[in-house]
Design a protein around this motif. Structure first.
Motif, PDB file in Angstrom:
ATOM      1  N   THR A  90       0.812  -1.224   0.000  1.00  0.00           N
ATOM      2  CA  THR A  90       0.000   0.000   0.000  1.00  0.00           C
ATOM      3  C   THR A  90       0.841   1.269   0.000  1.00  0.00           C
ATOM      4  OG1 THR A  90      -0.179   0.219   2.419  1.00  0.00           O
ATOM      5  CG2 THR A  90      -1.765  -1.224   1.323  1.00  0.00           C
ATOM      6  N   GLY A  91       2.154   1.141   0.263  1.00  0.00           N
ATOM      7  CA  GLY A  91       3.000   2.325   0.301  1.00  0.00           C
ATOM      8  C   GLY A  91       2.760   3.223   1.494  1.00  0.00           C
ATOM      9  N   THR A  92       2.122   2.695   2.545  1.00  0.00           N
ATOM     10  CA  THR A  92       1.832   3.495   3.735  1.00  0.00           C
ATOM     11  C   THR A  92       2.580   2.922   4.931  1.00  0.00           C
ATOM     12  OG1 THR A  92      -0.116   2.159   4.259  1.00  0.00           O
ATOM     13  CG2 THR A  92      -0.464   4.124   2.919  1.00  0.00           C
ATOM     14  N   THR A  93       2.895   3.796   5.876  1.00  0.00           N
ATOM     15  CA  THR A  93       3.536   3.365   7.119  1.00  0.00           C
ATOM     16  C   THR A  93       2.465   3.025   8.153  1.00  0.00           C
ATOM     17  OG1 THR A  93       3.598   5.548   8.153  1.00  0.00           O
ATOM     18  CG2 THR A  93       5.383   4.996   6.619  1.00  0.00           C
ATOM     19  N   PRO A  94       2.841   2.281   9.200  1.00  0.00           N
ATOM     20  CA  PRO A  94       1.847   1.944  10.233  1.00  0.00           C
ATOM     21  C   PRO A  94       1.270   3.164  10.926  1.00  0.00           C
ATOM     22  CG  PRO A  94       3.789   0.556  10.409  1.00  0.00           C
ATOM     23  CD  PRO A  94       4.121   1.612   9.420  1.00  0.00           C
ATOM     24  N   PHE A  95       1.990   4.276  10.892  1.00  0.00           N
ATOM     25  CA  PHE A  95       1.556   5.466  11.614  1.00  0.00           C
ATOM     26  C   PHE A  95       0.810   6.451  10.715  1.00  0.00           C
ATOM     27  CE2 PHE A  95       5.210   3.773  13.846  1.00  0.00           C
ATOM     28  CZ  PHE A  95       4.767   3.740  15.159  1.00  0.00           C
ATOM     29  N   SER A  96       0.559   6.071   9.471  1.00  0.00           N
ATOM     30  CA  SER A  96      -0.075   7.000   8.535  1.00  0.00           C
ATOM     31  C   SER A  96      -1.467   7.392   9.003  1.00  0.00           C
ATOM     32  CB  SER A  96      -0.174   6.364   7.144  1.00  0.00           C
ATOM     33  OG  SER A  96       1.086   6.043   6.631  1.00  0.00           O
ATOM     34  N   GLY A  97      -1.688   8.689   9.138  1.00  0.00           N
ATOM     35  CA  GLY A  97      -3.044   9.198   9.325  1.00  0.00           C
ATOM     36  C   GLY A  97      -3.606   9.164  10.720  1.00  0.00           C
ATOM     37  N   ILE A  98      -2.862   8.692  11.745  1.00  0.00           N
ATOM     38  CA  ILE A  98      -3.501   8.572  13.053  1.00  0.00           C
ATOM     39  C   ILE A  98      -3.247   9.778  13.943  1.00  0.00           C
ATOM     40  CG2 ILE A  98      -3.432   6.061  13.015  1.00  0.00           C
ATOM     41  CD1 ILE A  98      -1.107   6.162  14.944  1.00  0.00           C
ATOM     42  N   TYR A  99      -2.259  10.596  13.604  1.00  0.00           N
ATOM     43  CA  TYR A  99      -1.952  11.740  14.451  1.00  0.00           C
ATOM     44  C   TYR A  99      -2.186  13.037  13.693  1.00  0.00           C
ATOM     45  CZ  TYR A  99       0.373   8.605  17.737  1.00  0.00           C
ATOM     46  OH  TYR A  99       0.650   7.614  18.634  1.00  0.00           O
ATOM     47  N   GLN A 100      -2.644  14.039  14.417  1.00  0.00           N
ATOM     48  CA  GLN A 100      -2.712  15.383  13.882  1.00  0.00           C
ATOM     49  C   GLN A 100      -1.367  16.063  14.117  1.00  0.00           C
ATOM     50  OE1 GLN A 100      -6.104  17.310  15.635  1.00  0.00           O
ATOM     51  NE2 GLN A 100      -7.424  15.539  15.305  1.00  0.00           N
ATOM     52  N   THR A 101      -1.176  17.193  13.465  1.00  0.00           N
ATOM     53  CA  THR A 101       0.092  17.899  13.570  1.00  0.00           C
ATOM     54  C   THR A 101       0.422  18.210  15.036  1.00  0.00           C
ATOM     55  OG1 THR A 101      -0.315  18.902  11.417  1.00  0.00           O
ATOM     56  CG2 THR A 101       1.376  19.921  12.803  1.00  0.00           C
ATOM     57  N   GLY A 102       1.638  17.849  15.442  1.00  0.00           N
ATOM     58  CA  GLY A 102       2.094  18.156  16.798  1.00  0.00           C
ATOM     59  C   GLY A 102       1.613  17.190  17.857  1.00  0.00           C
ATOM     60  N   GLU A 103       0.891  16.135  17.465  1.00  0.00           N
ATOM     61  CA  GLU A 103       0.340  15.221  18.462  1.00  0.00           C
ATOM     62  C   GLU A 103       0.958  13.830  18.399  1.00  0.00           C
ATOM     63  OE1 GLU A 103      -4.116  16.883  19.295  1.00  0.00           O
ATOM     64  OE2 GLU A 103      -3.857  15.494  17.638  1.00  0.00           O
ATOM     65  N   ALA A 104       1.966  13.656  17.571  1.00  0.00           N
ATOM     66  CA  ALA A 104       2.548  12.323  17.413  1.00  0.00           C
ATOM     67  C   ALA A 104       3.368  11.906  18.623  1.00  0.00           C
ATOM     68  CB  ALA A 104       3.418  12.292  16.155  1.00  0.00           C
ATOM     69  N   VAL A 105       3.820  12.864  19.411  1.00  0.00           N
ATOM     70  CA  VAL A 105       4.687  12.552  20.556  1.00  0.00           C
ATOM     71  C   VAL A 105       3.881  12.638  21.847  1.00  0.00           C
ATOM     72  CG1 VAL A 105       6.762  13.230  21.819  1.00  0.00           C
ATOM     73  CG2 VAL A 105       6.670  13.473  19.310  1.00  0.00           C
ATOM     74  N   PRO A 106       3.980  11.639  22.723  1.00  0.00           N
ATOM     75  CA  PRO A 106       3.293  11.740  24.025  1.00  0.00           C
ATOM     76  C   PRO A 106       3.732  12.986  24.775  1.00  0.00           C
ATOM     77  CG  PRO A 106       4.109   9.512  23.658  1.00  0.00           C
ATOM     78  CD  PRO A 106       4.676  10.356  22.559  1.00  0.00           C
ATOM     79  N   SER A 107       2.811  13.544  25.559  1.00  0.00           N
ATOM     80  CA  SER A 107       3.100  14.800  26.252  1.00  0.00           C
ATOM     81  C   SER A 107       2.733  14.681  27.725  1.00  0.00           C
ATOM     82  CB  SER A 107       2.318  15.944  25.610  1.00  0.00           C
ATOM     83  OG  SER A 107       2.438  17.127  26.373  1.00  0.00           O
ATOM     84  N   LEU A 108       3.661  15.095  28.593  1.00  0.00           N
ATOM     85  CA  LEU A 108       3.384  15.113  30.027  1.00  0.00           C
ATOM     86  C   LEU A 108       2.341  16.159  30.387  1.00  0.00           C
ATOM     87  CD1 LEU A 108       7.017  14.753  31.439  1.00  0.00           C
ATOM     88  CD2 LEU A 108       5.301  12.962  31.135  1.00  0.00           C
ATOM     89  N   ALA A 109       2.174  17.153  29.541  1.00  0.00           N
ATOM     90  CA  ALA A 109       1.192  18.211  29.808  1.00  0.00           C
ATOM     91  C   ALA A 109      -0.232  17.676  29.790  1.00  0.00           C
ATOM     92  CB  ALA A 109       1.343  19.335  28.783  1.00  0.00           C
ATOM     93  N   ARG A 110      -0.430  16.512  29.189  1.00  0.00           N
ATOM     94  CA  ARG A 110      -1.780  15.952  29.116  1.00  0.00           C
ATOM     95  C   ARG A 110      -2.193  15.248  30.408  1.00  0.00           C
ATOM     96  NH1 ARG A 110       0.132  13.674  23.761  1.00  0.00           N
ATOM     97  NH2 ARG A 110      -0.543  15.170  22.179  1.00  0.00           N
ATOM     98  N   ILE A 111      -1.259  14.974  31.299  1.00  0.00           N
ATOM     99  CA  ILE A 111      -1.533  14.099  32.446  1.00  0.00           C
ATOM    100  C   ILE A 111      -2.691  14.585  33.314  1.00  0.00           C
ATOM    101  CG2 ILE A 111      -0.562  13.200  34.601  1.00  0.00           C
ATOM    102  CD1 ILE A 111       2.098  12.903  33.178  1.00  0.00           C
ATOM    103  N   PRO A 112      -2.727  15.850  33.759  1.00  0.00           N
ATOM    104  CA  PRO A 112      -3.833  16.251  34.654  1.00  0.00           C
ATOM    105  C   PRO A 112      -5.215  16.048  34.029  1.00  0.00           C
ATOM    106  CG  PRO A 112      -2.078  17.884  34.688  1.00  0.00           C
ATOM    107  CD  PRO A 112      -1.755  16.946  33.578  1.00  0.00           C
ATOM    108  N   ALA A 113      -5.359  16.489  32.788  1.00  0.00           N
ATOM    109  CA  ALA A 113      -6.671  16.370  32.144  1.00  0.00           C
ATOM    110  C   ALA A 113      -7.027  14.911  31.886  1.00  0.00           C
ATOM    111  CB  ALA A 113      -6.686  17.167  30.841  1.00  0.00           C
ATOM    112  N   LYS A 114      -6.040  14.099  31.482  1.00  0.00           N
ATOM    113  CA  LYS A 114      -6.344  12.708  31.157  1.00  0.00           C
ATOM    114  C   LYS A 114      -6.708  11.906  32.407  1.00  0.00           C
ATOM    115  CE  LYS A 114      -6.172  10.991  27.709  1.00  0.00           C
ATOM    116  NZ  LYS A 114      -5.028  10.460  26.934  1.00  0.00           N
ATOM    117  N   LEU A 115      -5.984  12.137  33.508  1.00  0.00           N
ATOM    118  CA  LEU A 115      -6.328  11.427  34.738  1.00  0.00           C
ATOM    119  C   LEU A 115      -7.663  11.905  35.293  1.00  0.00           C
ATOM    120  CD1 LEU A 115      -2.886  11.149  36.579  1.00  0.00           C
ATOM    121  CD2 LEU A 115      -4.061   9.451  35.163  1.00  0.00           C
ATOM    122  N   GLY A 116      -7.930  13.210  35.143  1.00  0.00           N
ATOM    123  CA  GLY A 116      -9.238  13.714  35.556  1.00  0.00           C
ATOM    124  C   GLY A 116     -10.355  13.094  34.761  1.00  0.00           C
ATOM    125  N   ASN A 117     -10.110  12.899  33.488  1.00  0.00           N
ATOM    126  CA  ASN A 117     -11.094  12.238  32.628  1.00  0.00           C
ATOM    127  C   ASN A 117     -11.293  10.785  33.029  1.00  0.00           C
ATOM    128  OD1 ASN A 117     -10.970  10.223  30.130  1.00  0.00           O
ATOM    129  ND2 ASN A 117     -12.369  11.873  29.575  1.00  0.00           N
TER     130      ASN A 117
END
Length: 631
Positions: free
Chosen positions: A223-250
């Motif tokens: 298919t000429g595609t990588t396993p990661f094709s299309g799943i992330y929006q710009t700037g969201e491919a890398v995990p972020s520690l800044a998400r922790i409070p909101a994600k745990l609250g959720n």
């Protein structure tokens, strides 16, 4: 503790089969089953593979990164190669994963902890939380299946042999291909083996993990595609520690825990949800502290899942109060359940061995009460709906659009001929109509005239309609201007095929049913003023355009007010459209898609006698196309 070997392997096979049968019975209660278009695309993919061969497995993946979609499609294709493509047969795919989980979990617990723990694991699967019960019946090709495979990998790794560790690595690699949500299993198993100083097992597990590169390599090559094709929006491919409070609250919000572990319909559900989470967390911490068999492995799995969830983008939905999330919106938690079931079973098995009857009753009361409530709902009305047995699993309409551009992009259309079966011809016709009309509307230099040798194939016209919606409504605003322009295109590029033009225009109108234009917004309120507003918008347009717009609005109206397979009696407004030639047919089409095959055809209150014939025609057509494998 001395390990005990199961005396009779068939005992756990039989128990797992009973759990699978109980799961399959839930399919006959439409109130407990979520109908997801992604799942039905997987089923259609499976049928296409069964009909056309394995060559279409990777080129027609639902999404380039969704290995699990292809895995489920391959399993479904194996079933459809010798059984009919029915809804019930397709559900054997997700049920099979539960059977695998039940057998592996009970057998391992019997060996490592004792028969009481194995029985407890079986009971927790017989009486699971409602969210798990529903998620385990959807062939997502993602979180549910990957969670089952991660636990199976963990159970293999718990055996003290390098061969089992190698197998665990391969199963874990397969789980990662199935869904990236399985990645939490990698640090958990590596850390567990490292803490146990099982260095050789750790090495062969990492080596076994490399099996994931085989399907990824096939995907890239085909298919000429990588396993990661299309799943992330710009700037969201890398995990972020800044998400922790909101994600745990959720994650730990009381209403979220109620959705995960409680019963949505009961006033007791919130208490059960909170108590279930508390019992599971407390019991697991106690078992890990006491170093009970498998407990620390489970604790690492749960901890790794929470840690990964806290930093990634994907988030479980939490609707505004007082609403409680439905199963589909908490699907990212699906991998968490098998580990929690295993941890609770270890605790209950230990308490049984120590004859701590009071504590045993207290610990088991909450999860089994929540699970009995969920199982009771599954076996309550409208169960059983016998019509489910005759439904087809395929969703041609959802599958054909994405299949068309993938077939075109891979060159599979060039030189291909239509198959003899109805499904293959519909798919080929749709793809050709979409491709050629798209080229003409774009004024591509290589565009060719529409091949009217396909004019007797409805799918060809619908493919043309889809291309019209994409190319003429360039701003995605809906409205009627693009339909008027599409009507001119049909008159200019094709002969006078009245029925074909109607199919193309209706397809184009339906493709923009959720667009933000005035025509679509007019139906949002479902009140008496809708028809006045729509009549004003459609004033002066050609009759075929008005027919298509009314038909699409009627179909959408039915989708908005009708539950799946549960026939209710929605009343129509008193003031009905005076010139809505297609509205009643679209209304019937939509009800047919939601209610399925019924005799006699259910008719909503307030339907004018003059609309009955077109309504019943639409109902029969919607039922045939959606649920009877009509193509």
């Amino acid at each position: 503790m001395t390990e005990t070997r199961p005396r009779r392997l068939p005992l756990w096979v039989g128990a797992a089969a009973i759990i699978g049968i109980l799961q399959l019975l839930v399919v006959f209660n439409p109130a407990m089953v979520e109908v997801d278009p992604e799942e039905m695309i997987n089923a259609s993919h499976a049928w296409t593979i069964a009909q056309e061969g394995l060559g279409l497995a990777w080129p027609l993946q639902y999404r380039p990164f969704c290995g699990g979609c292809t895995a489920d499609a391959l399993l479904g294709a194996a079933l459809f190669s010798w059984l009919p493509p029915s809804w019930v047969i397709w559900k054997l795919v997700p049920v099979g994963f539960t059977v695998l989980l039940a057998w592996a979990g009970m057998r391992t617990l019997h060996r490592r902890v004792g028969p009481a723990a194995a029985v407890a694991f079986g009971l927790l699967l017989v009486f699971p939380p409602r969210a798990w019960l529903q998620l385990s019946l959807i062939a997502w090709g993602n979180h549910y299946e990957s969670g089952v495979l991660v636990l199976c990998a963990a159970l293999l790794a718990s055996r003290r042999s390098t061969g089992a560790a190698a197998g665990a690595g391969m199963v874990l690699g397969l789980a990662i291909w199935v869904g990236f949500s399985a990645l939490f299993g990698v640090p958990a198993l590596i850390l567990w083996l490292a803490l146990a100083r099982r260095w050789r097992s750790l090495g062969v597990l990492v080596l076994g993990l490399q099996v994931v590169w085989i399907p990824w390599g096939l995907q890239w090559g085909l298919t000429g595609t990588t396993p990661f094709s299309g799943i992330y929006q710009t700037g969201e491919a890398v995990p972020s520690l800044a998400r922790i409070p909101a994600k745990l609250g959720n994650l730990f919000h009381p209403r979220q825990l109620m959705a995960l572990f409680g019963i949505r319909e009961h006033a007791l559900g919130k208490t059960l949800g909170l108590a279930y989470a508390g019992v599971a967390a407390g019991g697991l911490c106690w078992a890990a502290w006491r170093d009970l068999p498998l407990a620390r492995l489970v604790a690492l799995l749960v901890g790794a899942w929470v840690a990964v969830y806290a930093v990634v983008r994907f988030e479980m939905g939490l609707p505004p109060a007082p609403e409680v999330a439905v199963a589909g919106t908490v699907r990212y938690a699906a991998p968490l359940y098998p580990a929690l079931f295993l941890g609770l079973s270890v605790v209950l098995g230990h308490l049984w061995q120590r004859r701590r009857w009071g504590v045993l009753a207290a610990v088991s009361l909450v999860p089994l009460t929540a699970g009995m409530g969920a199982r009771g709902l599954a076996m309550a009305g409208p169960f059983p709906v016998s019509e489910v047995a005759g439904l087809a699993a395929l969703d041609h309409e959802a599958f054909r659009p994405q299949a068309s551009w993938q077939l075109h992009g891979s060159g599979q259309l060039d030189g291909a001929t239509a198959g003899d079966d109805r499904w293959s011809r519909s798919l080929q016709g749709y793809a050709r109509g979409w491709r050629d009309a798209t080229a003409l509307l774009r004024a591509d230099e290589n565009a060719v005239p529409l091949d009217e040798r396909w004019a007797d194939e409805p799918g060809w016209w619908q493919g043309i309609g889809a291309a019209m919606a994409e190319q003429l409504d360039d701003r995605g605003q809906g409205g009627v201007d693009y339909l008027v322009e599409g009507h001119r295109f049909l008159l200019a590029e094709t002969a006078d095929h009245t029925e074909g033009h109607r199919l193309a225009l209706r397809q184009a109108a339906w493709a923009r049913r959720d667009a933000p234009g005035a025509l679509q917004r007019s139906v949002d309120d479902h009140d008496d003023t809708v028809f006045t507003r729509v009549s004003e918008i459609l004033e002066g347009v050609p009759a075929p355009v008005a027919d298509a717009a009314w038909w699409a609005l009627g179909r959408r109206w039915a989708h908005d007010v009708a539950p799946w397979l549960v026939v209710q009696d929605p009343a129509l407004p008193e003031r009905l459209p005076p010139t809505a030639a297609g509205f009643s047919e679209g209304l019937g089409h939509g009800f047919g898609e939601h209610w399925g095959p019924r005799e006699p055809v259910p008719t909503p209150r307030g339907l004018p006698p003059g609309w009955l014939v077109s309504y019943e025609l639409g109902f029969s057509e919607g039922t045939r196309l959606r649920w009877l494998g009509g193509g």
